[in-house]
Design an enzyme around this catalytic site. Structure first.
Site, mmCIF file in Angstrom:
data_model
loop_
_atom_site.group_PDB
_atom_site.id
_atom_site.type_symbol
_atom_site.label_atom_id
_atom_site.label_comp_id
_atom_site.label_asym_id
_atom_site.label_seq_id
_atom_site.Cartn_x
_atom_site.Cartn_y
_atom_site.Cartn_z
ATOM 1 N N ASP A 1 0.811 1.523 -7.750
ATOM 2 C CA ASP A 1 1.688 0.940 -8.764
ATOM 3 C C ASP A 1 2.042 1.992 -9.810
ATOM 4 O O ASP A 1 1.297 2.961 -9.992
ATOM 5 C CB ASP A 1 0.986 -0.224 -9.482
ATOM 6 C CG ASP A 1 0.609 -1.333 -8.512
ATOM 7 O OD1 ASP A 1 1.277 -1.457 -7.482
ATOM 8 O OD2 ASP A 1 -0.371 -2.038 -8.804
HETATM 9 N N1 URA Z 1 -4.297 -2.240 -6.024
HETATM 10 C C1 URA Z 1 -3.430 -2.485 -7.022
HETATM 11 O O1 URA Z 1 -3.435 -3.575 -7.582
HETATM 12 N N2 URA Z 1 -2.578 -1.510 -7.392
HETATM 13 C C2 URA Z 1 -2.550 -0.293 -6.823
HETATM 14 O O2 URA Z 1 -1.762 0.573 -7.223
HETATM 15 C C3 URA Z 1 -3.466 -0.030 -5.788
HETATM 16 C C4 URA Z 1 -4.321 -1.023 -5.406
#
Ligand code: URA
Length: 238
Positions: free
Chosen positions: A106
Site C-alpha cells: 500500500d
Molecule cells: N497488508 C496490508 O494491509 N498492506 C500491505 O501493504 C501489505 C500487507
C-alpha cells in the site's frame, strides 16, 4: 554468451532506443572496460561486461532483481494516480527495462519490495500457490492484547473471502506493536485482519520475504540494491 553489438547491448540495459544508444557511443559518452569506444557496431561479449555511460559504471545483466526499501507515500501501481510511483526511486535505465514491482505494498506501507524485469520471476513470486511467508511489523491504534494475537493466529473472517485467514506467525513485540507473518497476499490483508480482530493498523512495514531480511540489506529508506543469487535463494526460506 553470444556476442552482440555495443549499441544493442546498451539498448538491452535500458539506455534508450537503438538510435539513441548509437548516438551515446558515437558521442564518446560510453567506456567499455575503462576504454573509450566510438563504434556502435563493435561486437562485445556481454557476460559480466563492465561499461560506463556519462561516467556512471554499469555491469551487463540479462535481467535485474532488485530490493527497494519503500518509503511511505509511494504507489506500487503501474500508473500511479495519487502519489509518485516506486519506479521514480530507481535510475532511469530501470524504467526503460520495464522493471516492475513484484506484488504490491500500500502507498503508506514501508519496507521490503522486490522489483524485476524478469516476467517468469515476477509470475513465480506472485503465485498464490507460493507459501513463502511475508513478515511484517504492524503498529496498532489500541494496545495489543493476548486475545488479539490469538485471534490473528486462529484466523479472522474478512469480507469477500470464502474462508477465515490466519497469520502463520504472530507475536506481541511492543505495547502497540506486533510481528505478523502471512503466507497469502490478499488486498490490504494485514490491515483488514487487524480491523476484523477489533484493532486498527496505524503503520505497517514489511521486514522480510522468506529468509530475505530488509535489515540485512542495509538499505536507507528509498534506497535500492541488486539481489545476487544467494539473496534470491533466501526468498525460498522462512
Ligand atoms: N497488508 C496490508 O494491509 N498492506 C500491505 O501493504 C501489505 C500487507
Amino acid at each position: 554468451m553470444a556476442r552482440m553489438t555495443l549499441d544493442k547491448l546498451l539498448q538491452s540495459q535500458g539506455f534508450g532506443t537503438r538510435r539513441h544508444c548509437q548516438q551515446l557511443i558515437a558521442g564518446g559518452h560510453v567506456l567499455v572496460a575503462g576504454q573509450a569506444v566510438d563504434d556502435p557496431g563493435m561486437a562485445v561479449d556481454p557476460s559480466g561486461l563492465e561499461f560506463s555511460v556519462f561516467g556512471e559504471p554499469w555491469t551487463y545483466r540479462e535481467h535485474v532483481y532488485l530490493a527497494l526499501n519503500k518509503p511511505p507515500g509511494y504507489e506500487c501501481s503501474r500508473r500511479p494516480s495519487h502519489h509518485p510511483g516506486v519506479l521514480s526511486l530507481l535510475p532511469e535505465p530501470m524504467r526503460w527495462r520495464e522493471v516492475q514491482p513484484v506484488g504490491r505494498l500500500d502507498h503508506d506501507t514501508t519496507g521490503l519490495l522486490l522489483l524485476s524485469d524478469d516476467g517468469a520471476f515476477i509470475h513465480a513470486q506472485s503465485s498464490p500457490r507460493r507459501k513463502v511467508p511475508k513478515h511484517y511489523v504492524a503498529d496498532t491504534h489500541d494496545p495489543v492484547t493476548p486475545e488479539l494475537v490469538s485471534a490473528l493466529l486462529a484466523g479472522v473472517q474478512l469480507h469477500d473471502e470464502p474462508a477465515a485467514l490466519a497469520a502463520s506467525q504472530c507475536e506481541q513485540i511492543g505495547p502497540h506493536r506486533i510481528a505478523i507473518s502471512l503466507e497469502q497476499g490478499k488486498y490490504h490483508q494485514v490491515k483488514r485482519m487487524l480491523a476484523a480482530a477489533g484493532n486498527h493498523c496505524e503503520a505497517l512495514q514489511r521486514v522480510a520475504i522468506g529468509g530475505l531480511r530488509l535489515q540485512a540489506l542495509g538499505l536507507p529508506e528509498g534506497g535500492w540494491c541488486y539481489l545476487g543469487e544467494q539473496e534470491l535463494a533466501l526468498l525460498n526460506g522462512t
